[in-house]
Write a protein that holds these residues in place. Structure first.
Motif, PDB file in Angstrom:
ATOM      1  N   VAL A 194      37.331-104.030 -10.219  1.00  0.00           N
ATOM      2  CA  VAL A 194      36.123-103.943 -10.431  1.00  0.00           C
ATOM      3  C   VAL A 194      35.152-104.134  -8.981  1.00  0.00           C
ATOM      4  O   VAL A 194      34.142-103.666  -8.622  1.00  0.00           O
ATOM      5  CB  VAL A 194      35.526-104.765 -11.422  1.00  0.00           C
ATOM      6  CG1 VAL A 194      35.923-106.346 -10.902  1.00  0.00           C
ATOM      7  CG2 VAL A 194      34.149-104.758 -11.713  1.00  0.00           C
ATOM      8  N   ASP A 195      35.821-105.131  -8.091  1.00  0.00           N
ATOM      9  CA  ASP A 195      35.226-105.642  -7.005  1.00  0.00           C
ATOM     10  C   ASP A 195      35.256-104.434  -5.940  1.00  0.00           C
ATOM     11  O   ASP A 195      36.231-103.652  -5.597  1.00  0.00           O
ATOM     12  CB  ASP A 195      35.943-106.560  -6.408  1.00  0.00           C
ATOM     13  CG  ASP A 195      35.748-108.040  -7.170  1.00  0.00           C
ATOM     14  OD1 ASP A 195      34.620-108.109  -7.939  1.00  0.00           O
ATOM     15  OD2 ASP A 195      36.690-108.977  -7.040  1.00  0.00           O
ATOM     16  N   ASN A 196      33.832-104.007  -5.386  1.00  0.00           N
ATOM     17  CA  ASN A 196      33.749-102.856  -4.509  1.00  0.00           C
ATOM     18  C   ASN A 196      32.424-102.895  -4.070  1.00  0.00           C
ATOM     19  O   ASN A 196      31.481-103.397  -4.494  1.00  0.00           O
ATOM     20  CB  ASN A 196      34.003-101.583  -5.369  1.00  0.00           C
ATOM     21  CG  ASN A 196      34.094-100.286  -4.451  1.00  0.00           C
ATOM     22  OD1 ASN A 196      33.206 -99.681  -4.127  1.00  0.00           O
ATOM     23  ND2 ASN A 196      35.369 -99.964  -4.208  1.00  0.00           N
ATOM     24  N   PRO A 197      32.247-102.515  -2.541  1.00  0.00           N
ATOM     25  CA  PRO A 197      31.129-102.433  -2.174  1.00  0.00           C
ATOM     26  C   PRO A 197      30.096-101.566  -2.732  1.00  0.00           C
ATOM     27  O   PRO A 197      28.870-101.822  -2.472  1.00  0.00           O
ATOM     28  CB  PRO A 197      31.328-101.922  -0.820  1.00  0.00           C
ATOM     29  CG  PRO A 197      32.917-102.172  -0.532  1.00  0.00           C
ATOM     30  CD  PRO A 197      33.333-102.046  -1.948  1.00  0.00           C
ATOM     31  N   ALA A 198      30.350-100.536  -3.700  1.00  0.00           N
ATOM     32  CA  ALA A 198      29.598 -99.818  -4.260  1.00  0.00           C
ATOM     33  C   ALA A 198      28.583-100.272  -5.148  1.00  0.00           C
ATOM     34  O   ALA A 198      28.775-101.437  -5.677  1.00  0.00           O
ATOM     35  CB  ALA A 198      30.293 -98.832  -5.085  1.00  0.00           C
ATOM     36  N   PRO A 199      27.328 -99.995  -5.056  1.00  0.00           N
ATOM     37  CA  PRO A 199      26.218-100.436  -6.292  1.00  0.00           C
ATOM     38  C   PRO A 199      26.746-100.515  -7.597  1.00  0.00           C
ATOM     39  O   PRO A 199      27.721 -99.870  -7.977  1.00  0.00           O
ATOM     40  CB  PRO A 199      25.185 -99.385  -6.110  1.00  0.00           C
ATOM     41  CG  PRO A 199      25.456 -98.704  -4.789  1.00  0.00           C
ATOM     42  CD  PRO A 199      26.751 -98.646  -4.541  1.00  0.00           C
ATOM     43  N   VAL A 200      26.197-101.437  -8.338  1.00  0.00           N
ATOM     44  CA  VAL A 200      26.566-101.751  -9.518  1.00  0.00           C
ATOM     45  C   VAL A 200      25.423-101.418 -10.479  1.00  0.00           C
ATOM     46  O   VAL A 200      24.310-101.528 -10.551  1.00  0.00           O
ATOM     47  CB  VAL A 200      26.723-103.422  -9.776  1.00  0.00           C
ATOM     48  CG1 VAL A 200      27.248-103.704 -11.457  1.00  0.00           C
ATOM     49  CG2 VAL A 200      28.025-103.776  -8.916  1.00  0.00           C
ATOM     50  N   ARG A 201      25.835-100.760 -11.621  1.00  0.00           N
ATOM     51  CA  ARG A 201      24.840-100.280 -12.670  1.00  0.00           C
ATOM     52  C   ARG A 201      25.349-100.874 -13.938  1.00  0.00           C
ATOM     53  O   ARG A 201      26.396-100.957 -14.319  1.00  0.00           O
ATOM     54  CB  ARG A 201      24.805 -98.893 -12.789  1.00  0.00           C
ATOM     55  CG  ARG A 201      23.781 -98.459 -14.089  1.00  0.00           C
ATOM     56  CD  ARG A 201      23.739 -96.944 -14.076  1.00  0.00           C
ATOM     57  NE  ARG A 201      24.850 -96.215 -14.347  1.00  0.00           N
ATOM     58  CZ  ARG A 201      24.997 -95.130 -14.826  1.00  0.00           C
ATOM     59  NH1 ARG A 201      23.820 -94.249 -14.512  1.00  0.00           N
ATOM     60  NH2 ARG A 201      26.093 -94.582 -15.173  1.00  0.00           N
ATOM     61  N   VAL A 202      24.425-101.737 -14.592  1.00  0.00           N
ATOM     62  CA  VAL A 202      24.851-102.363 -15.913  1.00  0.00           C
ATOM     63  C   VAL A 202      24.280-101.669 -17.196  1.00  0.00           C
ATOM     64  O   VAL A 202      23.192-101.270 -17.244  1.00  0.00           O
ATOM     65  CB  VAL A 202      24.172-103.926 -15.806  1.00  0.00           C
ATOM     66  CG1 VAL A 202      24.670-104.804 -17.174  1.00  0.00           C
ATOM     67  CG2 VAL A 202      24.831-104.764 -14.656  1.00  0.00           C
ATOM     68  N   PHE A 203      25.114-101.702 -18.119  1.00  0.00           N
ATOM     69  CA  PHE A 203      24.692-101.180 -19.491  1.00  0.00           C
ATOM     70  C   PHE A 203      24.820-102.222 -20.414  1.00  0.00           C
ATOM     71  O   PHE A 203      25.856-102.963 -20.479  1.00  0.00           O
ATOM     72  CB  PHE A 203      25.539-100.039 -20.002  1.00  0.00           C
ATOM     73  CG  PHE A 203      25.503 -98.818 -19.105  1.00  0.00           C
ATOM     74  CD1 PHE A 203      24.708 -97.797 -19.305  1.00  0.00           C
ATOM     75  CD2 PHE A 203      26.548 -98.720 -17.886  1.00  0.00           C
ATOM     76  CE1 PHE A 203      24.596 -96.537 -18.470  1.00  0.00           C
ATOM     77  CE2 PHE A 203      26.200 -97.624 -17.166  1.00  0.00           C
ATOM     78  CZ  PHE A 203      25.570 -96.482 -17.441  1.00  0.00           C
ATOM     79  N   GLY A 204      23.838-102.393 -21.353  1.00  0.00           N
ATOM     80  CA  GLY A 204      23.795-103.220 -22.554  1.00  0.00           C
ATOM     81  C   GLY A 204      23.369-104.636 -22.040  1.00  0.00           C
ATOM     82  O   GLY A 204      22.730-104.975 -21.177  1.00  0.00           O
TER      83      GLY A 204
END
Length: 204
Positions: A194-204
């Motif tokens: 899961v850890d990665n420099p890419a942006p995070v999008r959260v659902f729920g």
């Protein structure tokens, strides 16, 4: 790469025998095919883009497959039947290796993926009733984990994640991307987390 695939999925043969020996029923279950082309140096994984006119998951990238039907003797039969209906892939052209761990969709459907090998030069035609396209993505591309973002899903008491990739004009994300990560980590020890420099999008 295919030899490593066969070796690391060899112990799954017992699971395959158990699944094909179980007559069900498999209510609220589905099966998909993770089909790799037989190019040993750079195999590709077959994916589809669901038709835009569908009422659910329209336009999304997915594996060939679908929900179990009572006419199917087992879940592998479901994956092969649906693949034939969706992209014209005849069951006898698939060297089935093993199932991956089943996982549930956000709608609660239990999906079992089956890994198989198909000829690289096979001619496939997407069914216009269900699909807008059939394409393939190199395993080498996926192993580089060049994700554009990380999606986090929080559904009731469950939490899971999946990367999102852009490839050749297609976006690979959600359930499909989650299955790909499981496959790559199990077979090729890709170490995609899961850890990665890419942006995070959260659902729920």
């Amino acid at each position: 790469m295919l030899e490593k695939l066969r070796t690391n999925l060899q112990e799954g043969a017992d699971k395959l025998a158990a699944i094909t020996g179980d007559p069900g029923p498999f209510t609220n279950q589905a099966a998909v095919l993770v089909a790799l082309t037989d190019n040993d140096s750079d195999p590709h994984i077959l994916l589809t883009k669901r038709a835009e006119h569908l009422s659910t998951h329209s336009g999304e990238v997915s594996f060939p497959g679908g929900k179990w039907d009572p006419e199917d003797d087992h879940l592998l039969a479901t994956a092969l039947r649906e693949s034939h209906e969706e992209i014209g892939l005849r069951p006898e052209r698939v060297e089935v290796l093993a199932p991956l761990k089943a996982r549930r969709t956000g709608r609660g459907v239990k999906v079992t993926p089956f890994v198989g090998i198909v000829p690289e030069d096979i001619q496939l035609i997407p069914s216009p009733d269900e699909l807008d396209a059939v394409f393939s993505v190199p395993v080498s591309f996926l192993l580089r984990d060049q994700r554009v973002r990380t999606d986090l899903y929080r559904l009731q008491d469950r939490e899971f994640w999946a990367p999102a990739y852009h490839f050749d004009g297609f976006e690979i994300w959600g359930f499909t991307a989650g299955v790909l990560v499981t496959f790559l980590n199990q077979v090729y020890q890709a170490g995609i987390e899961v850890d990665n420099p890419a942006p995070v999008r959260v659902f729920g």
